[in-house]
Motif scaffolding. Structure first.
Motif, mmCIF file in Angstrom:
data_model
loop_
_atom_site.group_PDB
_atom_site.id
_atom_site.type_symbol
_atom_site.label_atom_id
_atom_site.label_comp_id
_atom_site.label_asym_id
_atom_site.label_seq_id
_atom_site.Cartn_x
_atom_site.Cartn_y
_atom_site.Cartn_z
ATOM 1 N N CYS A 107 0.845 -1.202 0.000
ATOM 2 C CA CYS A 107 0.000 0.000 0.000
ATOM 3 C C CYS A 107 0.868 1.234 0.000
ATOM 4 O O CYS A 107 2.059 1.179 0.297
ATOM 5 C CB CYS A 107 -0.940 0.001 1.192
ATOM 6 S SG CYS A 107 -0.082 0.098 2.776
ATOM 7 N N THR A 108 0.259 2.342 -0.381
ATOM 8 C CA THR A 108 0.975 3.611 -0.478
ATOM 9 C C THR A 108 0.793 4.402 0.812
ATOM 10 O O THR A 108 -0.320 4.538 1.320
ATOM 11 C CB THR A 108 0.441 4.439 -1.647
ATOM 12 O OG1 THR A 108 0.565 3.688 -2.849
ATOM 13 C CG2 THR A 108 1.196 5.755 -1.769
ATOM 14 N N ALA A 109 1.895 4.932 1.321
ATOM 15 C CA ALA A 109 1.859 5.663 2.594
ATOM 16 C C ALA A 109 1.133 6.983 2.452
ATOM 17 O O ALA A 109 1.075 7.561 1.373
ATOM 18 C CB ALA A 109 3.279 5.887 3.085
ATOM 19 N N THR A 110 0.589 7.438 3.557
ATOM 20 C CA THR A 110 -0.044 8.755 3.609
ATOM 21 C C THR A 110 0.806 9.670 4.463
ATOM 22 O O THR A 110 1.767 9.242 5.112
ATOM 23 C CB THR A 110 -1.449 8.639 4.240
ATOM 24 O OG1 THR A 110 -1.335 8.100 5.551
ATOM 25 C CG2 THR A 110 -2.357 7.762 3.388
ATOM 26 N N ASN A 111 0.461 10.902 4.449
ATOM 27 C CA ASN A 111 1.183 11.875 5.274
ATOM 28 C C ASN A 111 0.195 12.549 6.224
ATOM 29 O O ASN A 111 -0.708 13.251 5.762
ATOM 30 C CB ASN A 111 1.840 12.932 4.394
ATOM 31 C CG ASN A 111 2.716 13.886 5.237
ATOM 32 O OD1 ASN A 111 3.087 13.539 6.348
ATOM 33 N ND2 ASN A 111 3.022 15.046 4.675
ATOM 34 N N LEU A 163 1.982 9.213 8.478
ATOM 35 C CA LEU A 163 1.792 7.773 8.427
ATOM 36 C C LEU A 163 0.658 7.353 9.332
ATOM 37 O O LEU A 163 0.516 7.862 10.444
ATOM 38 C CB LEU A 163 3.081 7.052 8.859
ATOM 39 C CG LEU A 163 4.244 7.061 7.853
ATOM 40 C CD1 LEU A 163 5.448 6.388 8.474
ATOM 41 C CD2 LEU A 163 3.837 6.356 6.567
ATOM 42 N N VAL A 164 -0.143 6.393 8.885
ATOM 43 C CA VAL A 164 -1.289 5.907 9.649
ATOM 44 C C VAL A 164 -1.086 4.428 9.938
ATOM 45 O O VAL A 164 -0.585 3.687 9.080
ATOM 46 C CB VAL A 164 -2.604 6.133 8.877
ATOM 47 C CG1 VAL A 164 -3.775 5.493 9.606
ATOM 48 C CG2 VAL A 164 -2.848 7.621 8.680
ATOM 49 N N GLU A 176 -1.761 0.762 10.059
ATOM 50 C CA GLU A 176 -2.606 -0.122 9.270
ATOM 51 C C GLU A 176 -3.115 -1.288 10.123
ATOM 52 O O GLU A 176 -4.290 -1.592 10.136
ATOM 53 C CB GLU A 176 -1.833 -0.651 8.066
ATOM 54 C CG GLU A 176 -2.688 -1.533 7.167
ATOM 55 C CD GLU A 176 -1.885 -2.110 6.016
ATOM 56 O OE1 GLU A 176 -0.652 -2.072 6.093
ATOM 57 O OE2 GLU A 176 -2.500 -2.599 5.071
ATOM 58 N N CYS A 195 2.017 1.710 5.979
ATOM 59 C CA CYS A 195 2.281 1.640 4.550
ATOM 60 C C CYS A 195 3.672 2.186 4.242
ATOM 61 O O CYS A 195 4.142 3.128 4.897
ATOM 62 C CB CYS A 195 1.243 2.434 3.765
ATOM 63 S SG CYS A 195 -0.408 1.679 3.828
ATOM 64 N N PRO A 223 6.404 4.335 2.108
ATOM 65 C CA PRO A 223 6.300 5.580 1.321
ATOM 66 C C PRO A 223 6.540 5.313 -0.164
ATOM 67 O O PRO A 223 7.295 4.422 -0.535
ATOM 68 C CB PRO A 223 7.390 6.468 1.922
ATOM 69 C CG PRO A 223 8.329 5.553 2.595
ATOM 70 C CD PRO A 223 7.569 4.352 3.018
#
Length: 623
Positions: free
Chosen positions: A547-551, A553-554, A556, A576, A578
Motif C-alpha cells: 500500500c501507499t503511505a499517507t502523510n 503515516l497511519v 494499518e 504503509c 512511502p
C-alpha cells in the motif's frame, strides 16, 4: 449631664450541646421539657431543641428508652410530622462529683401556632375542625404504618404553620416516659394533662394505634365545643371519667357545634378500642363523609350512645340511684322527684379527690426505709465514668475494685456493669466490682502494600486479628503481577500501622501484571506510538509494501490486537511504505542502477524503503 460609672454588660455564655448545637432563645416551656430556638453549627441551619427536665434523666432505663424512641421517630419523614433530626445527652459534672445527663432532641423549627392556642380562641366550624383533625390523622396514618404509636396526641403537640399545614410533634417521647413511670399520677405529672388519655392508658394497660385515635377524638371534641369531654380537679379524677363515664355529645355541650360530627366524635371516644375506628384512614374517611352527610336524629344518636356506652350509662344511673337511697335513709330531705344530682356528684368528687391525694402522697413521699441501718443499696452507675462511679460507691461505704474489658457497645471509659448489680443490698464495707469498657478491640494493619499477594495472605491469616476480604484485580503498567497496590477496610484505604476494629475484613487491590491496550488502527503512527509507550510498552514498526503511505503515516494494523497484554511487552505497528518519486512503480526495494540523490547510474540501489514493485532494471530516482 453627670458622669456616672458604667459597667460593661457581659454576654451570657453560649450553651453548646454535644459540641454541635447552640442553644438560643426560649420558645416554650412544658411539664417535661423546655423548647429553645437553636442552631446546628455543623450543617449551618436553624433548629428547635427540646431539652428534657433533668429529673427524668436520673433513670438509666428512661435515657435508653428515650434514645431508642427518638431514633425511631427520626426515621419518619412526612409533611404532617415535625422532623426529628437528632437526639443525645448533654453531660455535665455535678457538685457531687458525678455526671448529670440531660437528654435533648433536635427537631425541625416550625413557624406557626400551637393548635391549643387556636382552640383557646373559640370553638371552630365543622370545616376548620375537620381540616386540623384530618392533618393529625394523616400523620398518624403514616406513623402507624411505620409501627410508631404516638401516645400523647393533644393540641399542645400539634403545630399549624403560617400557611395552614398541620404538623404533629413529639413522636416516641410519650412511650419513653410511660415505659419508665410507675403510676398514672406520675405519668400525668410528666406529660402535663390526662385530658387526652385513652381509657386503656388511664388503666395502665398496653396500648396500640387505637389509643391515638381516641386522643384525636378528644381533640376534635375540644375544637368543636371549646373544652375536652372530661375535666376534673386532678389527673386521677379525669382518668376515672375516661374509664367510667360516657361523654356528652358535642351538640349537648355546645349547641352551636355541628350536629353531623356528633356520631364521629362518639365513635372515636368509645371505651372499647374494638368499637372505635380500626385505623386512621377509616377515621379520615368517616370525617370526610360526615361533612357532606345528614345529621342523626336524637333517637339515632341515643341509640349510638347506648351501643357505645351502655355499660357506663347504666353504671351512672346505678350510682345516682344508690346515693339517692343512701340520702333517703340518712334523713336527707328530697325536694325533687329525681336523685339529688348535685349531692351525688359532690360525693363522687370527694371520693376522687381522696384517691388523687393518696396517689400524690405515694408519688411524692419517700418510700419507707426498711433496710437495716448497716446496709446500703448498690447505686446504678451504668454508663458513668469509672472515677465518678468509684467515688459514688465509696461514699456509700463500699469497697470498690475496678477492672476493664473490651466492649463494642459501651463507650471507652464508661461503666459496663457492677457486681453485685444495682439495687442489691450490701453490708457496709462489702466488695463491689466495677467493670469498665476499654472500647472495642482494635488491630493494627500489617505491612501489605508493595508486597506480594502471597505475603499479604500470610500476614492476615496469622495472629493479626484481621480477616482477608476480597481480592480486587487491577491493571497497572508498572507493578508486577501479584503486587498489592492498596488495602481497604469498609471502603476506606488503610496504611500500615493504622488501627481498625478487630475482626475487620481487609480488601486487597492486586496488580494483574497486564495492561489494557486499545485498537489504534487508523490513528497517526506517532500518536499511537506515544499512547503505547505511555503504558510502558515497547513499539516496533513494520512496512507494508502493498500500500501507499499517507502523510502522516497511519497505523494499518497492530499486533497484538486490542485487549490485555503483559506489562513491558512489545507492540508491533504496521504502516504503509512511502512511494518512490518518478517511477511508474510505486517504489520499493528495487534492485538495479540509479542513484536516488544524484541521478548517477549504479547498481544495487534499493531506494529509500519505498513500497512498490520489486522489478529489476536501471533507473534514476530523480528521473
Amino acid at each position: 449631664m453627670t458622669d456616672e460609672p458604667t459597667q460593661a454588660l457581659q454576654a451570657p455564655e453560649e450553651r453548646i450541646l454535644s459540641g454541635r448545637y447552640r442553644v438560643d432563645s426560649l420558645i416554650g416551656r412544658g411539664g417535661m421539657a423546655t423548647v429553645h430556638r437553636g442552631y446546628d453549627l455543623t450543617l449551618g441551619r436553624t433548629v428547635a431543641i427540646k431539652i428534657l427536665d433533668r429529673d427524668l434523666a436520673r433513670d438509666n432505663t428512661f435515657r435508653t428508652r428515650f434514645r431508642l424512641e427518638a431514633q425511631a421517630a427520626s426515621r419518619m419523614a412526612h409533611a404532617s410530622i415535625v422532623r426529628v433530626y437528632d437526639a443525645g445527652e448533654d453531660l455535665e459534672d455535678d457538685p457531687a462529683g458525678g455526671i448529670t445527663h440531660t437528654p435533648f432532641i433536635v427537631m425541625e423549627l416550625v413557624r406557626g401556632r400551637l393548635l391549643s392556642e387556636i382552640a383557646a380562641d373559640a370553638p371552630l366550624s365543622a370545616e376548620d375542625a375537620a381540616r386540623y383533625v384530618d392533618g393529625i390523622l394523616e400523620a398518624l396514618e403514616y406513623s402507624h404504618r411505620a409501627g410508631v404509636v404516638h401516645r400523647d396526641i393533644k393540641p399542645g403537640n400539634v403545630m399549624v404553620t403560617d400557611d395552614g399545614q398541620v404538623k404533629v410533634m413529639d413522636f416516641g417521647i410519650a412511650r419513653a416516659v410511660s415505659d419508665t413511670s410507675a403510676t398514672v399520677a406520675e405519668t400525668t405529672t410528666i406529660l402535663g394533662t390526662a385530658a387526652y388519655f385513652s381509657p386503656e392508658q388511664a388503666q395502665g394497660e398496653p396500648v396500640d394505634a387505637r389509643a391515638d385515635l381516641y386522643s384525636t377524638g378528644v381533640v376534635l371534641y375540644e375544637l368543636l365545643t371549646g373544652r375536652p369531654p372530661f375535666v376534673g380537679g386532678s389527673p386521677v379524677a379525669v382518668a376515672y371519667q375516661h374509664v367510667r363515664e360516657a361523654p356528652v355529645p358535642p351538640t349537648q355541650r355546645y349547641p352551636d357545634a355541628p350536629a353531623q360530627l356528633d356520631p364521629i366524635v362518639m365513635r372515636a371516644l368509645a371505651k372499647d378500642p374494638a368499637q372505635r375506628y380500626p385505623d386512621a384512614a377509616t377515621f379520615r374517611e368517616a370525617l370526610d363523609a360526615a361533612l357532606d352527610g345528614k345529621t342523626l336524629s336524637q333517637r339515632q344518636l341515643t341509640h349510638l350512645a347506648d351501643e357505645l356506652y351502655g355499660d357506663q350509662r347504666r353504671a351512672q344511673h346505678e350510682i345516682e340511684h344508690t346515693f339517692a337511697e343512701l340520702s333517703s335513709e340518712n334523713g336527707v330531705a328530697r325536694t325533687q322527684s329525681g336523685p339529688p344530682t348535685a349531692w351525688v356528684w359532690a360525693a363522687i368528687a370527694l371520693i376522687v379527690a381522696s384517691v388523687a391525694a393518696l396517689a400524690f402522697w405515694v408519688v411524692e413521699s419517700d418510700p419507707m426505709d426498711l433496710r437495716v441501718a448497716d446496709t446500703v443499696d448498690v447505686v446504678d452507675v451504668t454508663g458513668w465514668t469509672a472515677s465518678a462511679a468509684e467515688r459514688e460507691l465509696t461514699a456509700d461505704g463500699l469497697e470498690v475494685q475496678v477492672s476493664s474489658q473490651p466492649s463494642d457497645s459501651v463507650p471507652e471509659g464508661a461503666v459496663i456493669e457492677t457486681q453485685p448489680g444495682p439495687g442489691t443490698s450490701l453490708e457496709l464495707g462489702a466488695h463491689v466490682d466495677i467493670l469498665v469498657s476499654d472500647g472495642p478491640l482494635m488491630a493494627k494493619i500489617p505491612s501489605l502494600v508493595g508486597g506480594t499477594e502471597e505475603a499479604a495472605r500470610a500476614a492476615l491469616d496469622g495472629d493479626s486479628g484481621l480477616q482477608l476480604g476480597r481480592i480486587l484485580p487491577l491493571n497497572d503498567p508498572e507493578a508486577a503481577a501479584g503486587t498489592v497496590l492498596a488495602a481497604e477496610v469498609d471502603g476506606d484505604e488503610v496504611d500500615e500501622g493504622e488501627e481498625v476494629l478487630e475482626g475487620s475484613r481487609v480488601d486487597l487491590t492486586v496488580a494483574t501484571g497486564r495492561v489494557t491496550i486499545n485498537d489504534l488502527t487508523g490513528m497517526p503512527y506517532e500518536l499511537a506510538k506515544k499512547e503505547f509507550e505511555a503504558l510502558g510498552l515497547t513499539v516496533t514498526q513494520t512496512r507494508d509494501d502493498g500500500c501507499t503511505a499517507t502523510n502522516p503515516l497511519v497505523v494499518e494494523t497492530q499486533n497484538p490486537a486490542a485487549g490485555d497484554v503483559d506489562i513491558h511487552s512489545t507492540v508491533t505497528l504496521r504502516v504503509c511504505a512511502p512511494v518512490k518519486v518518478g517511477s511508474e512503480d510505486p517504489g520499493g526495494e528495487n534492485e538495479g542502477s540509479g542513484n536516488q540523490d544524484t541521478g548517477d547510474s549504479g547498481t544495487g540501489n534499493k531506494g529509500a524503503e519505498n513500497k512498490g514493485s520489486e522489478g529489476k532494471g536501471s533507473g534514476n530516482a530523480n528521473g
